[in-house]
Design an enzyme around this catalytic site. Sequence first.
Site: not given
Length: 369
Positions: A209, A47, A186, A82
């Site tokens: 990776r 927001e 991952r 928020c």
Amino acid sequence: MHRALNLARQALWLTSPNPRVGCVITAADGTLLGEGHTQRAGGPHAEVMAMRDAAARGHSVQGATAWVTLEPCAHHGRTGPCCDALAAAGIGRVVSAMTDPNPQVAGQGLARLLAAGVQTELLAPSSEEALQARELNIGFFSRMERRLPWVRMKVAASLDGQTALQNGQSQWITGTEARADGHAWRARACAILTGIGTVLEDDPLLNVRGLQAPRQPHLVVVDSRLDMPLTAKLLGTQGTGEQARQIWIYTATREQADKRAALTARGVTVIDCPGPGGKVDLAAMLRDLAGREINELHVEAGHKLNGSFIREGLVDEFLVYLAPQWLGPGQGMAQLPALTDLGGAVKLAFHAVDRIGADLRLLLRRQPD
């Protein structure tokens, strides 16, 4: 709301342990005023990013509508509420895809907006947008509602279910596209878990990776006897700074004092979690990980530890890559006891089936009992 959901997806690898949230602010005629998604933990929420974007474009948000994929927060955490920021900015209407499952929010954000004179609207929980918003934050909902992480077990296997040959060779059964996709999964997890057997046999890095991931998931190792070699490659993957990777080793032994001290000196946290038979109590470990703000736990382990997780009913989702190969006798996906009745099978349901390169990716979830 679809645009807000797409923004939330951009935060998939970024916000852990906070939820992935997107926000779009529009004028009464539908003109886009500003948009944004939640940043790293401790950074601005969606927001605030959307309101900053509107200001940068020279737009006032007075009386505008904010479309947000999760209820605006109502508590002081790493950042301020928020809901108060939206009201103070003069937003006239807030449409939320879902309520926040965090007990510190749980409807209070929308209630405070309403009390401040802001119109509020909540989509039906069964709506497509609400379901997508929940899927994006399935681990966050799991941690808040069940006090457990969402456990996803990843397996790469041949068509006949072998993850390695009898001699242990497994690189590579699946293709490059499937391996790259596995790294993306991952990257979205809060932590990657493996067993000491995998560490001793493969000496893996178990990090992300090949992707521009903004952070490395934390690492969890189940190591009942504290056999972790001090030379293991994964001990060198921690990094530094605010986004440093934590390494948590769960053990069932009080022995190995020197090893424990040496690991602690390397920045590793050794956690006592003894269970029956000298093994780590996996259920207690998951509760502890939830307390460490782990939303999604990505399991990449050997067939023995996989079998333990499955037998104890601790896996919520299976991420299975199947390669179009027959390998014959080898190491299976999970070591499970032989059944004498089909009624004892672990019942799963296909959630998604996709082609990834030459391989098949299956996403399966447990069927309710």
